[in-house]
Design a protein around this motif. Sequence first.
Motif, mmCIF file in Angstrom:
data_model
loop_
_atom_site.group_PDB
_atom_site.id
_atom_site.type_symbol
_atom_site.label_atom_id
_atom_site.label_comp_id
_atom_site.label_asym_id
_atom_site.label_seq_id
_atom_site.Cartn_x
_atom_site.Cartn_y
_atom_site.Cartn_z
ATOM 1 N N VAL A 182 -4.245 -10.045 0.099
ATOM 2 C CA VAL A 182 -4.359 -8.592 0.138
ATOM 3 C C VAL A 182 -5.099 -8.172 -1.127
ATOM 4 O O VAL A 182 -4.881 -8.762 -2.194
ATOM 5 C CB VAL A 182 -2.969 -7.905 0.175
ATOM 6 C CG1 VAL A 182 -3.107 -6.429 0.491
ATOM 7 C CG2 VAL A 182 -2.050 -8.579 1.174
ATOM 8 N N THR A 189 -6.918 -3.086 2.755
ATOM 9 C CA THR A 189 -5.826 -4.027 2.451
ATOM 10 C C THR A 189 -6.305 -5.485 2.432
ATOM 11 O O THR A 189 -6.588 -6.019 1.364
ATOM 12 C CB THR A 189 -4.646 -3.866 3.424
ATOM 13 O OG1 THR A 189 -5.065 -4.162 4.755
ATOM 14 C CG2 THR A 189 -4.078 -2.468 3.375
ATOM 15 N N CYS A 216 -4.770 0.293 -3.110
ATOM 16 C CA CYS A 216 -5.557 -0.943 -3.126
ATOM 17 C C CYS A 216 -6.724 -0.825 -4.092
ATOM 18 O O CYS A 216 -7.073 -1.769 -4.799
ATOM 19 C CB CYS A 216 -6.049 -1.258 -1.718
ATOM 20 S SG CYS A 216 -4.699 -1.447 -0.537
ATOM 21 N N TRP A 273 1.662 3.469 1.120
ATOM 22 C CA TRP A 273 2.573 2.320 1.265
ATOM 23 C C TRP A 273 3.884 2.532 0.533
ATOM 24 O O TRP A 273 4.779 1.700 0.592
ATOM 25 C CB TRP A 273 1.872 1.047 0.776
ATOM 26 C CG TRP A 273 0.542 0.880 1.429
ATOM 27 C CD1 TRP A 273 -0.681 1.076 0.855
ATOM 28 C CD2 TRP A 273 0.283 0.555 2.797
ATOM 29 N NE1 TRP A 273 -1.679 0.878 1.765
ATOM 30 C CE2 TRP A 273 -1.111 0.552 2.971
ATOM 31 C CE3 TRP A 273 1.096 0.257 3.888
ATOM 32 C CZ2 TRP A 273 -1.713 0.271 4.198
ATOM 33 C CZ3 TRP A 273 0.488 -0.030 5.104
ATOM 34 C CH2 TRP A 273 -0.889 -0.019 5.250
#
Length: 721
Positions: A453, A501, A532, A580
């Motif tokens: 990731v 991701t 991210c 997230w």
Amino acid sequence: QGILASLTRQEQPQRQGPLTDLNRWSLEVDQGRQVSILQKASSRNIGSLVCQLCAHASHFAWISIFPDLPAASTPADALSNGINFFGNLQTADGHWAGDYGGPMFLLPGFAIVMYVTKQVVSEPLRLEIIRYLTNLQTDDGGWGIHIESTSTVFGTTLNYITMRILGIPADDERMERARAWLAARGGCLAIPSWGKFWLAVLNIYSWDGCNSLFPEMVLLPNWFPLHTRRMWCYCRTVYMPMSWVYGMKFQAPVDALIQNLRDELLPQRFDEIDWACQRNKVAEEDLYTPHSWALRFFYGACNIYERMAPRWFRTRALNWVYEVLQSEDEFTHYICIGPVNKMINMLCCWIQEGPRASRFKKHCERVNDYIWIGRDGAKMNGTNGSQLWDTAFLVQGLIETPMREEFKVVFDRANKFLDLSQIRHNHPNYEKYYRDATQGGWPFSTRDMGWIVADCTGEGLKAALICKHFNLTDSPLSDARLYDAVDLLLGMQNPTGGYATCEKTRGSTLFEWFNASEVFGEIMIDYDYVECTSSSIQALVKFQLYYPNYRAQEVSRAIQAGARFITSIQRSDGSWEGMWGICFTYGTWFAIDGLVEVGFTYQDESIRRACDFLVKHQHDDGGWGETFLSCTTRSYNDHPHSQVVNTAWALLALMKADYPNQAVVERGIQFLMKRQLANGDWPQESICGVFNKNCMISYSNFKNIFPIWALSRYHAQHLDH
Ligand code: LAN
């Protein structure tokens, strides 16, 4: 009232206490792999017992192996107590294990596939799953989509079936209440598409009641804008095996239990139901993303096609899908990217290769990687753990601690975990199977799981750099391995400057029109995310500090592009929406940390506006709190009670930005100190993770990691005062 009850569900006393002797469960760890095993009373091994107690202590509130510590009167004391407690929970292989439950649609996949493939669920596990579902049943008799959700048809039907498969009789009071809840909504027919899938597998529902899953989509030319390969990896890896099972029209043979379930859940006799009319029916309790007109049109066409699909074409599609499934199994050591495709892939393997196939046996061995014995019973984790993510954060929290030299052993062990969890190779023929390069990246959980990731690579790289350059380990990662991570990150940046991701964004946002999940938002492609992007560029900044000459220009350009992307998505109220974690405090913390790392200061307008946003939401008690409704409604939803984790995120952001009004920060720190327990732990409050807008997920170590980090930063900043 209702919402407060659901938000505090985890804090309430359990409805049902342990059904097995929890002291005998041990957590075996091996290179990040976590498996819970019930030891025979006589074979109790003290070493493993202590390790297991440690790993579970913060979840098993009644196991009080951690003594009360001297009361903390200063932030430094609170920090030291916090580390004293949490440092002890580090597992032998260097990570922190934790409860990663939350979604309520995972165990049903487990139960249904175990039932259909005739696998035995061990007695202790069966009892603990039943206990979990008993504890999580809502007061009105149903189950939700996640542990704090109100009841949905999806959650209620599937968990009802799980309980029945695990041996609870239909006339049990829990089952009667669930049935009554469903009956008031016309039974299970209005279950969302994923539920329809599982019901059809179990033969309680007809495939005619499902819209076509059109397996042939993979055979479209690669340039086609809706090609399967362009989907977000988590969506693709679930869609593909679902479409295979659908294409095979597999259904379990009707037996007594299935016949009973039909009678219990369907409002009419199976044969009398007009199945085609059920395809688009979704209960209002469940619906989050309604079908678009484009999807309706697409389904119309697919459903007509389904009636005349040429055999040879279907066979070709199914063969190719199966080959891709096999590659996923092999690349992930049969763990798979997540628990949903894990169980469907296992089913596919059983259908195609039979119960004696060695691949099927390998699948069975890896089911346990997902099972977590928690305080409230046994559940299925949302991935095979959050090992790397938690470990990388804690290393960064500890490094800011002025007394970090005292924790050299902890750093050294964590570094070993970072070392063994970095993915060192690309999977064979990965491009053929729609995969990207993985060499040098870090996964969210373990190396065996095989997916990297972007932000996990960012956090892993930051942590590895810390251990190496502060001389906190005897076995630092080689420069070459750090370069691999940087190469990977440079390759993963989107043209927007943002990071998605696990892969670069491969499709257009129009793909979202074909979101057929009904219960999730924004799942079709891999989008750019503030988290991210921030993690990735922070890692690049840190890397450049120690390696100013490695691909210098490209690294600088990537950092600048990332920062521009982050500022471009700041909302008009000064915040960033986290995707997230819950929610605006999380997103804003990532954004501020990233931008300040790149060189922004409080003098920059965007940082000032972000701080104002946070300060505006501070509660009178000094804390911050957001509920999961922030994520579902996409606007700030204040929690009636301040939350330790939200408070720590807000404080970390404000301190990073050097927010000038110290009183604000001090009140937040006081709040964290007040909420700390006597043994140095913090209480588990409301759920703090999310995915796809509408499903929440537990990050049980966050309540320790982030307060420790915030106290470290505070302590370090106030040493000279
Ligand atoms: C995760 C967990 C980790 C998470 C972060 C690294 C924290 C994030 O910054 C990027 C996205 C990622 C990797 C992520 C994506 C979606 C996951 C895998 C999950 C939230 C854990 C569970 C979820 C997965 C989709 C749940 C299984 C259910 C399906 C809908 C397939």
